[in-house]
Design an enzyme around this catalytic site. Sequence first.
Site, PDB file in Angstrom:
ATOM      1  N   GLY A 271     -61.395-127.221 -17.421  1.00 13.50           N
ATOM      2  CA  GLY A 271     -60.144-127.977 -17.489  1.00 13.50           C
ATOM      3  C   GLY A 271     -59.149-127.482 -16.436  1.00 13.50           C
ATOM      4  N   HIS A 272     -59.018-126.158 -16.316  1.00 13.01           N
ATOM      5  CA  HIS A 272     -58.122-125.600 -15.289  1.00 13.01           C
ATOM      6  C   HIS A 272     -58.624-125.978 -13.893  1.00 13.01           C
ATOM      7  CE1 HIS A 272     -57.405-122.567 -18.618  1.00 13.01           C
ATOM      8  NE2 HIS A 272     -56.169-122.899 -18.310  1.00 13.01           N
TER       9      HIS A 272
END
Length: 289
Positions: A32-33
């Site tokens: 996600g990051h």
Amino acid sequence: MKIVRTVAELRSELAGCTRTAFVPTMGNLHAGHQSLLHIAAGAGSPVVASIFVNPLQFGPNEDFSRYPRTFDADCDKLRSAGTDLLFAPGVEDLYPVEQRFRVSTPNGLGDILEGEFRPGFFEGVATVVLKLFNCVQPACAVFGRKDYQQLMVVRQMVEQFNLPMSILAGETLRESDGLAMSSRNGYLSAAERAEAPALQAALRTLTDQALAIIGDAGLDAAQRLHRLAQAERAAAHGLRARGWVPDYLCLRRRSDLQAPQATDLQPGALVALAAAKLGATRLIDNLEC
Ligand code: PAF
């Protein structure tokens, strides 16, 4: 990727940069990051990330000291996502003296949902994000939609303090079974991990029901609002029956996170938001509808 620890080093590295794209994080990075970093890479240059577990946004009984710190693995992920510069200050670098000036967040936004159950959380987030923005002076910064309310707080802060930058949003990334990616997923036992997708499933059921209720021509506005409230209660009840302890599971207006009114009963106007504990782990998620 260059790594700097102090504000002075950061400023000297970024001197003259006017198109910096920034992704603030607390580390323990996941895909996600990395997706936020890809958005940043498409939006500006250099791409700057920060890793800082911000004590100001943790309550006294929360997980600040046990929050996962995985610096070396994080650096590999940042490098492979094309990060140019990592700012990884210590607490003494970012808070050399007690941080007594704070960003207070507005009532009706900072004290509802997450803010109700984590008092002081958004003040801590807004304060550190403003400090990080002042240090990095980015042209844009990228935040994930998984922290839906945080994204709204940051957007409104940037607007109301006239910060010369834009905020971009990244979609929530999910595991194959639907669980939203989160650093806190690592706290889950094997049995809890198997149960964890039920949070997203409950949100999905709630949003499906909400759309059906909104589209039901046989109901007037008051009846629809009543049915929406019933669906919220049933969703929370369903999670409780599976052993979860929900803090909230509700439908709100996308525009300001207030409870829906008669004029909001249309597709695209609402978001379902949830926070619930599974064992000792508190997970959050949301789904627009
Ligand atoms: O979302 C997070 O990881 C944190 O709240 C943030 C924005 C990095 C501020 O500490």
